[in-house]
Design a protein around this motif. Sequence first.
Motif, PDB file in Angstrom:
ATOM      1  N   THR A 110       0.828  -1.206   0.000  1.00 59.92           N
ATOM      2  CA  THR A 110       0.000   0.000   0.000  1.00 59.92           C
ATOM      3  C   THR A 110       0.864   1.259   0.000  1.00 59.92           C
ATOM      4  O   THR A 110       0.568   2.236  -0.692  1.00 59.92           O
ATOM      5  CB  THR A 110      -0.937   0.007   1.220  1.00 59.92           C
ATOM      6  OG1 THR A 110      -1.763  -1.164   1.182  1.00 59.92           O
ATOM      7  CG2 THR A 110      -1.820   1.243   1.231  1.00 59.92           C
ATOM      8  N   ARG A 160      -4.914  -1.422  -2.865  1.00 61.78           N
ATOM      9  CA  ARG A 160      -6.016  -1.628  -1.920  1.00 61.78           C
ATOM     10  C   ARG A 160      -6.867  -2.833  -2.283  1.00 61.78           C
ATOM     11  O   ARG A 160      -7.170  -3.655  -1.426  1.00 61.78           O
ATOM     12  CB  ARG A 160      -6.905  -0.383  -1.859  1.00 61.78           C
ATOM     13  CG  ARG A 160      -6.218   0.854  -1.323  1.00 61.78           C
ATOM     14  CD  ARG A 160      -7.151   2.048  -1.363  1.00 61.78           C
ATOM     15  NE  ARG A 160      -8.345   1.835  -0.554  1.00 61.78           N
ATOM     16  CZ  ARG A 160      -8.439   2.183   0.729  1.00 61.78           C
ATOM     17  NH1 ARG A 160      -7.417   2.752   1.332  1.00 61.78           N
ATOM     18  NH2 ARG A 160      -9.548   1.962   1.401  1.00 61.78           N
ATOM     19  N   ASN A 219      -0.054   2.326  -3.283  1.00 62.75           N
ATOM     20  CA  ASN A 219      -1.428   2.530  -2.808  1.00 62.75           C
ATOM     21  C   ASN A 219      -2.345   1.381  -3.227  1.00 62.75           C
ATOM     22  O   ASN A 219      -3.506   1.586  -3.610  1.00 62.75           O
ATOM     23  CB  ASN A 219      -2.003   3.858  -3.316  1.00 62.75           C
ATOM     24  CG  ASN A 219      -3.246   4.280  -2.542  1.00 62.75           C
ATOM     25  OD1 ASN A 219      -3.385   3.960  -1.364  1.00 62.75           O
ATOM     26  ND2 ASN A 219      -4.147   4.994  -3.202  1.00 62.75           N
TER      27      ASN A 219
END
Length: 203
Positions: free
Chosen positions: A65, A71, A69
């Motif tokens: 993450t 997710r 990033n």
Amino acid sequence: VVCSLQAVFEKDVRRILAFSSVAQVGYIMLGLAVGTIVGVSAGLLHLLAHALMKGALFMAIGAATLAVNARTLADFAGAARDAPWTMAALTMAAASLMGMPLTLGFLSKWRLIEAALAQNHVWIVVVIAVSSLLALVYVSRILEAVFLRAPAQGAPRVKEAPIGVLVPLLILAGLSVWFGIDASLPETLADAGARALFGGAQP
């Protein structure tokens, strides 16, 4: 069981692990609910198993993450090719979460089943079996994305965790497997904790 079901249909990897964590607390409470030293010891053993495997899983997901990033499950498509060591640690911890043999997660669930059967609590065994099957489903969704899916064209690629994260990550994941092979230390600690709760009584 409810949280395991929610994890099955979730797409955000962190939310999958969060729902799973609540489900794992259910296992621990089942050990306490048996009301015996053996049951409490099994619950404490699963507490340690959960700390190791979920610590490693959140650390691996957190590293990805921070890097890109990531997710959702789609964000982790093909991550094993770009971050093999990080995903190897994730896989070891995931195996313990599913309760695969030779992991501490398997052993702690087995101890919970033994404690339940000793008191003829067959319903506890059924709950553990159902929740474990659901865990197999939602964890397999993560591993399928990591190992079998191809990343989308032009999508950001997951990177290997930095060394300061990778070393403790591998240690946590490795202990999940090591203690599944030789559980003398965690079982001794769990038994001692259970006996202390019951005033030093013997199992």
